[in-house]
Design a protein around this motif. Structure first.
Motif, PDB file in Angstrom:
ATOM      1  N   GLN A   1     -13.739  26.161 -58.732  1.00 13.37           N
ATOM      2  CA  GLN A   1     -14.858  26.986 -58.346  1.00 13.37           C
ATOM      3  C   GLN A   1     -15.592  26.354 -57.186  1.00 13.37           C
ATOM      4  O   GLN A   1     -15.610  25.135 -57.034  1.00 13.37           O
ATOM      5  N   VAL A   2     -16.181  27.189 -56.361  1.00 12.59           N
ATOM      6  CA  VAL A   2     -16.952  26.737 -55.212  1.00 12.59           C
ATOM      7  C   VAL A   2     -18.387  27.203 -55.387  1.00 12.59           C
ATOM      8  O   VAL A   2     -18.632  28.341 -55.773  1.00 12.59           O
TER       9      VAL A   2
ATOM     10  N   TYR B   1     -30.394  33.140 -47.224  1.00  9.99           N
ATOM     11  CA  TYR B   1     -29.151  32.933 -47.957  1.00  9.99           C
ATOM     12  C   TYR B   1     -28.140  32.187 -47.094  1.00  9.99           C
ATOM     13  O   TYR B   1     -27.924  32.537 -45.938  1.00  9.99           O
ATOM     14  N   CYS B   2     -27.523  31.211 -47.704  1.00  9.00           N
ATOM     15  CA  CYS B   2     -26.423  30.496 -47.062  1.00  9.00           C
ATOM     16  C   CYS B   2     -25.117  31.253 -47.321  1.00  9.00           C
ATOM     17  O   CYS B   2     -24.920  31.807 -48.408  1.00  9.00           O
ATOM     18  N   ASN B   3     -24.256  31.256 -46.331  1.00  8.98           N
ATOM     19  CA  ASN B   3     -22.951  31.904 -46.456  1.00  8.98           C
ATOM     20  C   ASN B   3     -21.875  30.971 -45.923  1.00  8.98           C
ATOM     21  O   ASN B   3     -22.081  30.279 -44.923  1.00  8.98           O
ATOM     22  N   ALA B   4     -20.738  30.956 -46.606  1.00  5.38           N
ATOM     23  CA  ALA B   4     -19.635  30.124 -46.127  1.00  5.38           C
ATOM     24  C   ALA B   4     -18.312  30.815 -46.398  1.00  5.38           C
ATOM     25  O   ALA B   4     -18.126  31.417 -47.454  1.00  5.38           O
ATOM     26  N   LYS B   5     -17.435  30.723 -45.440  1.00  2.00           N
ATOM     27  CA  LYS B   5     -16.078  31.256 -45.587  1.00  2.00           C
ATOM     28  C   LYS B   5     -15.177  30.080 -45.936  1.00  2.00           C
ATOM     29  O   LYS B   5     -14.833  29.276 -45.080  1.00  2.00           O
ATOM     30  N   VAL B   6     -14.837  30.014 -47.219  1.00  2.00           N
ATOM     31  CA  VAL B   6     -14.205  28.835 -47.792  1.00  2.00           C
ATOM     32  C   VAL B   6     -12.765  29.127 -48.190  1.00  2.00           C
ATOM     33  O   VAL B   6     -12.463  30.216 -48.705  1.00  2.00           O
ATOM     34  N   VAL B   7     -11.893  28.155 -47.943  1.00  2.00           N
ATOM     35  CA  VAL B   7     -10.541  28.197 -48.470  1.00  2.00           C
ATOM     36  C   VAL B   7     -10.500  27.236 -49.650  1.00  2.00           C
ATOM     37  O   VAL B   7     -10.499  26.010 -49.453  1.00  2.00           O
ATOM     38  N   PRO B   8     -10.496  27.755 -50.880  1.00  2.00           N
ATOM     39  CA  PRO B   8     -10.440  26.861 -52.038  1.00  2.00           C
ATOM     40  C   PRO B   8      -9.079  26.169 -52.107  1.00  2.00           C
ATOM     41  O   PRO B   8      -8.060  26.738 -51.709  1.00  2.00           O
TER      42      PRO B   8
ATOM     43  N   ALA C   1     -25.403  22.926 -49.262  1.00  2.00           N
ATOM     44  CA  ALA C   1     -24.246  22.087 -49.526  1.00  2.00           C
ATOM     45  C   ALA C   1     -23.216  22.855 -50.347  1.00  2.00           C
ATOM     46  O   ALA C   1     -23.551  23.439 -51.379  1.00  2.00           O
ATOM     47  N   ALA C   2     -21.992  22.822 -49.885  1.00  2.00           N
ATOM     48  CA  ALA C   2     -20.887  23.433 -50.621  1.00  2.00           C
ATOM     49  C   ALA C   2     -20.190  22.375 -51.452  1.00  2.00           C
ATOM     50  O   ALA C   2     -19.968  21.252 -50.983  1.00  2.00           O
ATOM     51  N   SER C   3     -19.851  22.742 -52.681  1.00  2.00           N
ATOM     52  CA  SER C   3     -19.169  21.793 -53.558  1.00  2.00           C
ATOM     53  C   SER C   3     -18.098  22.519 -54.362  1.00  2.00           C
ATOM     54  O   SER C   3     -18.109  23.741 -54.475  1.00  2.00           O
ATOM     55  N   GLY C   4     -17.193  21.732 -54.940  1.00  2.00           N
ATOM     56  CA  GLY C   4     -16.125  22.311 -55.737  1.00  2.00           C
ATOM     57  C   GLY C   4     -14.761  21.983 -55.156  1.00  2.00           C
ATOM     58  O   GLY C   4     -14.612  21.056 -54.376  1.00  2.00           O
ATOM     59  N   SER C   5     -13.789  22.794 -55.527  1.00  2.00           N
ATOM     60  CA  SER C   5     -12.417  22.573 -55.077  1.00  2.00           C
ATOM     61  C   SER C   5     -12.216  23.242 -53.713  1.00  2.00           C
ATOM     62  O   SER C   5     -11.771  24.380 -53.635  1.00  2.00           O
ATOM     63  N   ILE C   6     -12.541  22.495 -52.670  1.00  2.00           N
ATOM     64  CA  ILE C   6     -12.535  23.036 -51.311  1.00  2.00           C
ATOM     65  C   ILE C   6     -11.400  22.441 -50.497  1.00  2.00           C
ATOM     66  O   ILE C   6     -11.296  21.219 -50.375  1.00  2.00           O
ATOM     67  N   PHE C   7     -10.580  23.311 -49.919  1.00  2.00           N
ATOM     68  CA  PHE C   7      -9.552  22.851 -48.983  1.00  2.00           C
ATOM     69  C   PHE C   7     -10.122  22.759 -47.583  1.00  2.00           C
ATOM     70  O   PHE C   7      -9.947  21.762 -46.888  1.00  2.00           O
ATOM     71  N   SER C   8     -10.827  23.814 -47.175  1.00  2.00           N
ATOM     72  CA  SER C   8     -11.484  23.813 -45.867  1.00  2.00           C
ATOM     73  C   SER C   8     -12.587  24.856 -45.849  1.00  2.00           C
ATOM     74  O   SER C   8     -12.609  25.768 -46.674  1.00  2.00           O
ATOM     75  N   ILE C   9     -13.503  24.680 -44.899  1.00  2.00           N
ATOM     76  CA  ILE C   9     -14.572  25.653 -44.697  1.00  2.00           C
ATOM     77  C   ILE C   9     -14.507  26.119 -43.262  1.00  2.00           C
ATOM     78  O   ILE C   9     -14.544  25.291 -42.344  1.00  2.00           O
ATOM     79  N   ASN C  10     -14.419  27.396 -43.065  1.00  2.00           N
ATOM     80  CA  ASN C  10     -14.395  27.950 -41.717  1.00  2.00           C
ATOM     81  C   ASN C  10     -15.832  28.196 -41.269  1.00  2.00           C
ATOM     82  O   ASN C  10     -16.626  27.275 -41.232  1.00  2.00           O
TER      83      ASN C  10
END
Length: 121
Positions: free
Chosen positions: A1-2, A94-101, A23-32
């Motif tokens: 989860q992210v 609001y924070c927004n992130a395009k994440v590749v878990p 801050a983004a946390s969790g199972s993150i491969f990359s953040i665009n």
């Protein structure tokens, strides 16, 4: 989860400054791309600022020259420095992130819980 966790909102007088963090946390491969949106009462959510993984930025016309977005890729964190704040900047941000878990390897859109920014004397 992210998860995206925001901090830094609050009450400030007109002309003052605030710095938001996310801050983004969790199972993150990359953040665009990462960005900040805001929603004032009775209005639609709007983009405030965004930043790519390479550091390219774009801003809403209403905040250009006053707000600065930045990110620390090593910490998976995005910041929004807000200067010369005006009452019309009052909104939930609001924070927004395009994440590749790391578990899926497809891009997903994630949102923070929101932080209140109130500009008032």
């Amino acid at each position: 989860q992210v998860q995206l966790v925001e901090s830094g909102g609050g009450l400030v007088q007109p002309g003052g400054s605030l710095r938001l963090s996310c801050a983004a946390s969790g199972s993150i491969f990359s953040i665009n791309a990462m960005g900040w949106y805001r929603q004032a009462p009775g209005k639609q959510r709007e983009l405030v600022a965004a930043i790519t993984s390479g550091g390219s930025t774009n801003y809403a016309d209403s905040v250009k020259g006053r707000f600065t977005i930045s990110r620390d890729n090593a910490k998976n964190t995005v910041y929004l420095q807000m200067n010369s704040l005006k009452p019309e900047d009052t909104a939930v941000y609001y924070c927004n992130a395009k994440v590749v878990p790391s578990t899926v390897l497809s891009e997903y859109n994630y949102w923070g819980q929101g932080t209140q920014v109130t500009v008032s004397s």
